[in-house]
Scaffold this motif. Structure first.
Motif, short mmCIF file in Angstrom:
data_model
loop_
_atom_site.label_atom_id
_atom_site.label_comp_id
_atom_site.label_asym_id
_atom_site.label_seq_id
_atom_site.Cartn_x
_atom_site.Cartn_y
_atom_site.Cartn_z
N ILE A 132 -50.07 15.49 -4.02
CA ILE A 132 -49.88 13.83 -3.75
C ILE A 132 -51.39 13.59 -4.40
O ILE A 132 -51.41 12.43 -5.25
N GLU A 133 -52.53 13.97 -4.03
CA GLU A 133 -53.99 13.87 -4.72
C GLU A 133 -53.76 13.86 -6.31
O GLU A 133 -54.30 13.27 -7.01
N ASP A 164 -58.39 24.95 -8.12
CA ASP A 164 -58.72 24.18 -9.26
C ASP A 164 -57.89 22.90 -9.26
O ASP A 164 -57.72 22.73 -10.68
N TYR A 165 -56.89 22.63 -8.63
CA TYR A 165 -56.12 21.85 -8.63
C TYR A 165 -56.50 20.45 -9.46
O TYR A 165 -55.60 19.77 -10.12
N TRP A 203 -42.04 25.98 -7.25
CA TRP A 203 -41.72 27.34 -7.49
C TRP A 203 -43.13 27.77 -8.08
O TRP A 203 -44.14 27.59 -7.35
N GLU A 204 -43.26 28.43 -9.15
CA GLU A 204 -44.34 29.05 -9.50
C GLU A 204 -45.55 28.17 -10.06
O GLU A 204 -46.82 28.38 -10.12
N ALA A 205 -44.97 26.93 -10.34
CA ALA A 205 -45.99 25.85 -10.65
C ALA A 205 -46.95 25.65 -9.68
O ALA A 205 -48.17 25.07 -9.72
N ALA A 206 -46.36 25.79 -8.40
CA ALA A 206 -47.29 25.34 -7.09
C ALA A 206 -48.36 26.25 -7.02
O ALA A 206 -49.53 25.87 -6.95
N LYS A 207 -48.16 27.51 -7.33
CA LYS A 207 -49.34 28.59 -7.48
C LYS A 207 -50.28 28.42 -8.68
O LYS A 207 -51.58 28.38 -8.61
N ALA A 208 -49.75 27.83 -9.81
CA ALA A 208 -50.45 27.61 -10.95
C ALA A 208 -51.34 26.25 -10.98
O ALA A 208 -52.44 26.52 -11.55
N PHE A 209 -50.75 25.37 -10.41
CA PHE A 209 -51.59 24.16 -10.48
C PHE A 209 -51.95 23.51 -9.06
O PHE A 209 -52.78 22.47 -9.07
#
Length: 284
Positions: free
Chosen positions: A97-98, A49-50, A39-45
């Motif tokens: 995964i990384e 800068d992942y 959800w929104e975490a995909a965009k945030a994290f």
């Protein structure tokens, strides 16, 4: 053997942010957290800068002494998309995964590709998903993270389909996760029986949730004992197959309902107490 009781982290993050979210999970009594990259975490994290975000997540987990054996990848990649790094929905699976390797997470749940029409139990469904997962194997191998194939609502919904896919994948890099609510809702099988029909040795993870079954038709994701899943038989089946993994509670809809009323903390505490009973029952 000790089994950690964990919970998906998305709802706590949504309400409190990374640090305070993990603090709330710890104070509720959980042993660990499932790092939920959806959800929104995909965009945030999982943006550019992942890697930095992964280190931030790791620092918070370590700060509160939370175990972190499992994560959940984004699941926006779907039928019709190309498995190519130029496709955002595919790229963020590989980034997740990384990120797991940076955080120190051993395994990650990656949903299969839903192949319409549903329910699709064809060989084509199996073939496409085997190809999809094999395409992710180099990334899993490079970063030392096992990919778990889940029995979803629209993919690998039945034990034979889950077996058909996982048995064709490298056991060094892949395994199965059973969502107990999906087994009851979609396959119309109590999860204990679902687990008994899996190929021995492929079960590495669980999503613990409840619902009222196929006749009700809603993937409710509510805490155990509020629906009609047979948790006593689940525990017996886990004992029979000598399950060694975590119990990961996945009840985002339940938590969201109470978070909206300012009651996330007591909802977490209640959910932890219910989950702890299941762990204790297995460890007797």
């Amino acid at each position: 053997m000790k089994h950690d009781l964990t919970i998906e982290s998305y709802r706590a993050w949504e309400s409190y942010g990374i640090d305070e979210g993990f603090k709330a999970i710890k104070e509720a009594g959980f042993d660990g957290a499932d790092v939920s990259f959806y959800w929104e975490a995909a965009k945030a994290f999982l943006g550019d800068d992942y890697r930095e975000k992964a280190r931030e997540i790791k620092a918070a987990l370590d700060k509160y002494g939370l175990s972190h054996h499992q994560a959940h990848a984004p699941f926006s990649f779907t039928q019709g998309m190309e498995p190519d790094d130029s496709v955002w929905d595919y790229l963020i699976i590989k980034r997740a995964i990384e990120a797991c390797s940076i955080i120190g997470i051993d395994q990650i749940v990656v949903h299969g590709i839903p192949v319409l029409p549903f329910p699709n139990v064809s060989k084509e469904n199996v073939r496409r998903n085997i190809e999809f997962y094999k395409g992710l194997e180099p990334t899993a191998a490079k970063f030392g993270v096992r990919i778990l194939v889940e029995n979803g609502g629209r993919f690998m919904s039945y034990p034979d389909l889950l077996n058909d896919v996982v048995n064709e994948l490298n056991p060094e890099h892949f395994g199965a996760l059973v969502d107990v609510g999906h087994a009851w809702l979609v396959a119309n099988m109590q999860p204990g029986e679902f687990i008994r029909q899996l190929t021995p040795g492929i079960l590495y993870g669980l999503h613990i949730q409840d619902n009222h079954g196929a006749g009700y038709g809603v993937d409710e994701h509510i805490p155990p004992y509020l629906g009609t899943v047979d948790f006593d038989d689940l525990i017996e089946a886990l004992r029979e197959v000598e399950y060694e993994g975590d119990f990961t509670i996945e009840v985002p809809k339940f938590l969201s309902f109470y978070a909206d009323k300012g009651l996330l903390d007591p909802a977490l505490t209640f959910t932890c107490a219910v989950g702890r009973k299941l762990v204790d029952d297995l460890e007797v």
